[in-house]
Design a protein around this motif. Sequence first.
Motif, PDB file in Angstrom:
ATOM      1  N   VAL A 321     -18.451  34.628  55.777  1.00 59.93           N
ATOM      2  CA  VAL A 321     -17.864  35.604  54.853  1.00 59.93           C
ATOM      3  C   VAL A 321     -16.738  34.964  54.039  1.00 59.93           C
ATOM      4  CG1 VAL A 321     -16.526  37.744  54.693  1.00 59.93           C
ATOM      5  CG2 VAL A 321     -18.496  37.624  56.230  1.00 59.93           C
ATOM      6  N   VAL A 322     -15.880  34.206  54.686  1.00 61.07           N
ATOM      7  CA  VAL A 322     -14.782  33.538  53.979  1.00 61.07           C
ATOM      8  C   VAL A 322     -15.344  32.517  52.976  1.00 61.07           C
ATOM      9  CG1 VAL A 322     -12.747  32.058  54.241  1.00 61.07           C
ATOM     10  CG2 VAL A 322     -13.150  33.930  55.851  1.00 61.07           C
ATOM     11  N   LYS A 323     -16.398  31.846  53.361  1.00 59.51           N
ATOM     12  CA  LYS A 323     -17.046  30.907  52.438  1.00 59.51           C
ATOM     13  C   LYS A 323     -17.566  31.641  51.205  1.00 59.51           C
ATOM     14  CE  LYS A 323     -20.889  27.624  52.093  1.00 59.51           C
ATOM     15  NZ  LYS A 323     -22.069  27.040  52.784  1.00 59.51           N
ATOM     16  N   ARG A 324     -18.150  32.824  51.416  1.00 62.43           N
ATOM     17  CA  ARG A 324     -18.657  33.610  50.281  1.00 62.43           C
ATOM     18  C   ARG A 324     -17.506  34.085  49.391  1.00 62.43           C
ATOM     19  NH1 ARG A 324     -21.809  34.076  47.463  1.00 62.43           N
ATOM     20  NH2 ARG A 324     -22.477  36.274  47.436  1.00 62.43           N
ATOM     21  N   ILE A 325     -16.354  34.428  50.017  1.00 65.54           N
ATOM     22  CA  ILE A 325     -15.183  34.803  49.216  1.00 65.54           C
ATOM     23  C   ILE A 325     -14.801  33.647  48.298  1.00 65.54           C
ATOM     24  CG2 ILE A 325     -12.715  35.349  49.305  1.00 65.54           C
ATOM     25  CD1 ILE A 325     -13.228  36.777  51.972  1.00 65.54           C
ATOM     26  N   MET A 326     -14.785  32.440  48.855  1.00 65.63           N
ATOM     27  CA  MET A 326     -14.447  31.254  48.061  1.00 65.63           C
ATOM     28  C   MET A 326     -15.426  31.079  46.908  1.00 65.63           C
ATOM     29  SD  MET A 326     -13.536  28.449  50.988  1.00 65.63           S
ATOM     30  CE  MET A 326     -12.052  28.540  51.989  1.00 65.63           C
ATOM     31  N   GLU A 327     -16.717  31.273  47.177  1.00 69.75           N
ATOM     32  CA  GLU A 327     -17.737  31.095  46.139  1.00 69.75           C
ATOM     33  C   GLU A 327     -17.565  32.103  45.019  1.00 69.75           C
ATOM     34  OE1 GLU A 327     -21.322  29.364  49.050  1.00 69.75           O
ATOM     35  OE2 GLU A 327     -21.363  31.447  48.323  1.00 69.75           O
ATOM     36  N   VAL A 328     -17.326  33.365  45.406  1.00 71.55           N
ATOM     37  CA  VAL A 328     -17.181  34.427  44.403  1.00 71.55           C
ATOM     38  C   VAL A 328     -15.937  34.199  43.557  1.00 71.55           C
ATOM     39  CG1 VAL A 328     -16.763  36.902  44.107  1.00 71.55           C
ATOM     40  CG2 VAL A 328     -18.486  36.120  45.756  1.00 71.55           C
ATOM     41  N   LEU A 329     -14.828  33.831  44.191  1.00 73.49           N
ATOM     42  CA  LEU A 329     -13.604  33.547  43.440  1.00 73.49           C
ATOM     43  C   LEU A 329     -13.765  32.321  42.545  1.00 73.49           C
ATOM     44  CD1 LEU A 329     -10.885  34.145  46.201  1.00 73.49           C
ATOM     45  CD2 LEU A 329     -11.187  35.505  44.123  1.00 73.49           C
ATOM     46  N   ASN A 330     -14.449  31.324  43.058  1.00 72.94           N
ATOM     47  CA  ASN A 330     -14.623  30.076  42.319  1.00 72.94           C
ATOM     48  C   ASN A 330     -15.375  30.295  41.007  1.00 72.94           C
ATOM     49  OD1 ASN A 330     -14.364  27.110  42.249  1.00 72.94           O
ATOM     50  ND2 ASN A 330     -16.608  27.153  42.359  1.00 72.94           N
ATOM     51  N   LYS A 331     -16.324  31.241  41.034  1.00 72.92           N
ATOM     52  CA  LYS A 331     -17.070  31.542  39.807  1.00 72.92           C
ATOM     53  C   LYS A 331     -16.169  32.101  38.716  1.00 72.92           C
ATOM     54  CE  LYS A 331     -21.598  32.313  41.934  1.00 72.92           C
ATOM     55  NZ  LYS A 331     -22.670  33.307  42.230  1.00 72.92           N
ATOM     56  N   GLU A 332     -15.042  32.672  39.144  1.00 77.03           N
ATOM     57  CA  GLU A 332     -14.071  33.212  38.183  1.00 77.03           C
ATOM     58  C   GLU A 332     -12.932  32.230  37.923  1.00 77.03           C
ATOM     59  OE1 GLU A 332     -14.601  36.147  36.689  1.00 77.03           O
ATOM     60  OE2 GLU A 332     -16.508  36.199  37.807  1.00 77.03           O
ATOM     61  N   GLY A 333     -13.088  31.001  38.442  1.00 73.91           N
ATOM     62  CA  GLY A 333     -12.083  29.978  38.219  1.00 73.91           C
ATOM     63  C   GLY A 333     -10.830  30.166  39.064  1.00 73.91           C
ATOM     64  N   LYS A 334     -10.966  30.825  40.220  1.00 75.55           N
ATOM     65  CA  LYS A 334      -9.811  31.091  41.075  1.00 75.55           C
ATOM     66  C   LYS A 334      -9.985  30.418  42.433  1.00 75.55           C
ATOM     67  CE  LYS A 334      -8.854  35.584  38.967  1.00 75.55           C
ATOM     68  NZ  LYS A 334      -8.701  37.032  39.194  1.00 75.55           N
ATOM     69  N   GLU A 401      -4.272  50.930  41.694  1.00 75.77           N
ATOM     70  CA  GLU A 401      -3.816  49.539  41.720  1.00 75.77           C
ATOM     71  C   GLU A 401      -4.918  48.557  42.112  1.00 75.77           C
ATOM     72  OE1 GLU A 401      -0.359  49.126  44.123  1.00 75.77           O
ATOM     73  OE2 GLU A 401       0.874  50.484  42.910  1.00 75.77           O
ATOM     74  N   LEU A 402      -6.151  49.007  42.089  1.00 72.02           N
ATOM     75  CA  LEU A 402      -7.256  48.136  42.504  1.00 72.02           C
ATOM     76  C   LEU A 402      -7.345  46.872  41.645  1.00 72.02           C
ATOM     77  CD1 LEU A 402     -10.082  50.699  43.328  1.00 72.02           C
ATOM     78  CD2 LEU A 402      -9.049  49.059  44.907  1.00 72.02           C
ATOM     79  N   ASN A 403      -7.039  47.009  40.376  1.00 69.07           N
ATOM     80  CA  ASN A 403      -7.163  45.833  39.503  1.00 69.07           C
ATOM     81  C   ASN A 403      -6.039  44.823  39.699  1.00 69.07           C
ATOM     82  OD1 ASN A 403      -5.052  47.158  38.318  1.00 69.07           O
ATOM     83  ND2 ASN A 403      -6.092  47.555  36.351  1.00 69.07           N
ATOM     84  N   SER A 404      -5.093  45.139  40.608  1.00 71.68           N
ATOM     85  CA  SER A 404      -4.041  44.164  40.906  1.00 71.68           C
ATOM     86  C   SER A 404      -4.499  43.145  41.952  1.00 71.68           C
ATOM     87  CB  SER A 404      -2.775  44.881  41.410  1.00 71.68           C
ATOM     88  OG  SER A 404      -2.989  45.466  42.687  1.00 71.68           O
ATOM     89  N   TYR A 405      -5.671  43.402  42.555  1.00 75.27           N
ATOM     90  CA  TYR A 405      -6.225  42.475  43.553  1.00 75.27           C
ATOM     91  C   TYR A 405      -7.265  41.578  42.890  1.00 75.27           C
ATOM     92  CZ  TYR A 405      -4.105  45.664  46.923  1.00 75.27           C
ATOM     93  OH  TYR A 405      -3.209  46.439  47.630  1.00 75.27           O
ATOM     94  N   ASP A 406      -7.287  40.335  43.314  1.00 72.84           N
ATOM     95  CA  ASP A 406      -8.302  39.414  42.791  1.00 72.84           C
ATOM     96  C   ASP A 406      -9.688  39.746  43.326  1.00 72.84           C
ATOM     97  OD1 ASP A 406      -6.637  37.437  41.273  1.00 72.84           O
ATOM     98  OD2 ASP A 406      -5.678  37.261  43.249  1.00 72.84           O
ATOM     99  N   LEU A 407      -9.734  40.267  44.567  1.00 68.35           N
ATOM    100  CA  LEU A 407     -11.029  40.583  45.168  1.00 68.35           C
ATOM    101  C   LEU A 407     -10.858  41.680  46.206  1.00 68.35           C
ATOM    102  CD1 LEU A 407     -13.877  38.244  46.192  1.00 68.35           C
ATOM    103  CD2 LEU A 407     -12.893  39.667  47.982  1.00 68.35           C
ATOM    104  N   VAL A 408     -11.815  42.584  46.253  1.00 70.40           N
ATOM    105  CA  VAL A 408     -11.879  43.607  47.301  1.00 70.40           C
ATOM    106  C   VAL A 408     -13.018  43.232  48.239  1.00 70.40           C
ATOM    107  CG1 VAL A 408     -12.307  46.028  47.836  1.00 70.40           C
ATOM    108  CG2 VAL A 408     -10.937  45.420  45.834  1.00 70.40           C
ATOM    109  N   LEU A 409     -12.700  43.120  49.526  1.00 71.84           N
ATOM    110  CA  LEU A 409     -13.691  42.743  50.537  1.00 71.84           C
ATOM    111  C   LEU A 409     -14.028  43.965  51.378  1.00 71.84           C
ATOM    112  CD1 LEU A 409     -15.267  40.488  52.079  1.00 71.84           C
ATOM    113  CD2 LEU A 409     -13.241  40.264  53.537  1.00 71.84           C
ATOM    114  N   ILE A 410     -15.294  44.358  51.383  1.00 72.33           N
ATOM    115  CA  ILE A 410     -15.740  45.506  52.189  1.00 72.33           C
ATOM    116  C   ILE A 410     -16.227  44.990  53.537  1.00 72.33           C
ATOM    117  CG2 ILE A 410     -17.336  47.447  52.362  1.00 72.33           C
ATOM    118  CD1 ILE A 410     -17.476  47.426  49.276  1.00 72.33           C
TER     119      ILE A 410
END
Length: 448
Positions: A321-334, A401-410
């Motif tokens: 799951v953490v690896k997938r978070i990295m992948e998703v953020l990386n696509k946005e340059g983060k 304030e949802l848009n203040s987070y870079d990612l929401v993880l369910i």
Amino acid sequence: MTNINTINVSNKTAERLIEKIETKEAVIGVVGLGYVGLPLAVEKAKAGFKVIGFDVQEEKVEKVNNGENYIGDVIPADLKELVENEKLTATSDYSFINEVDAIAICVPTPLDIYKQPNMDYVERSAKAIALNLKEGTLVVLESTTYPGTTEELIKPILEEYGFKCGEEFFLAYSPERVDPGNKQFNTKNTPKVVGGVSENCTKVAATLYRAVLDGEIHEVSKPAVAEMEKILENTFRNINIGLANEMAVLCNKMGIDVWEVIDAAATKPYGFMPFYPGPGLGGHCIPIDPWYLTWKAREYNYHTKLIETAGEINNEMPDYVVKRIMEVLNKEGKALKGSKILVLGVAYKKDIDDYRESPVLPILSKLNQFGADWEAVDPHVREFKLQGEIHQPLKNVNYYELNSYDLVLITTDHTDFLFKEIAQDANLVLDTRNVKDIDSKIEHYHKM
């Protein structure tokens, strides 16, 4: 009412105990007032028995005696009424065991750091019972454990003080079957498996459960069968969830929606049972129980390859799951470091307050390790312990304030969460539960 003659007991002591059970004159004890013990104590009291609950934690004892509920599967009004009517009391004084006619052991059986059973709670409970055991008492172990525990560990302790098992006291194993949050099946209506050390032991224990529960009481030949049965139940689920998790990893690599695959396979009316992937296993049963068998199998020079492989796959899911978070953020340059993550759910499953063995905890630990800035939300969990620190999750999502987070993880699909609104307003969403309310075509929405 069951007729004593129809159950064919061959012992006067057993006959007297059965008669006390059938007339509701028997006093029932429950050792351990946690997720298993308190609901069981409540059901026995509701069935008309006087019940004494035993626990070493004074906080639990005080709450029960004040009629304060702390277990989700117990109806608060039921507990309060039973306490007020003096049908249920609690104590930390184990000398009162001398006043009971039947007692159930419902204490934890955790694993140590080497994934070996820690039987300290069970052993201490058995010794406390042995010190105060009176003739004609029924003792039932309900804690999940390895095959052989009842006869190899409990029986010698109880017999140490002179009473003979099967004649002067009765000993059986009946595994707890609790599924927190299940609206259809609970302690009252779930079928019960009972295996006694002798035929008399089985009959006495089965009589008690038939006097309390609505579910079928299934008698087996000996405690080891009942002990193994419980492990089989949860190993079956562990292995099949492991398969679903492995399929999820592979399907993601291949660009295929694993949940759509499972739903398609589930249309087959035979030969397939759907299991679903997730962020990892949680709760006190499925992640732990199979390791009891793995440990015991070594005594017979046998290596449980399939069980251990499934365990490894499931244990690796938080890392995935953490690896997938990295992948998703990386696509946005983060980068993950410094990113602000909102984690929805700490409990290990939907709509409960239980976070024991929750896969969310290792996910949060990994987020700490990689320098992420996270906040957790859970309307059911009051507080949780992570890496030695107590955390209090937010009770509600601040939708403004949802848009203040870079990612929401369910991580837990609580019905309290408005997932449709969350998916629309968040910058990025990673869903580990396949929430049905979310439009999967939303560009910033990703599945595990």
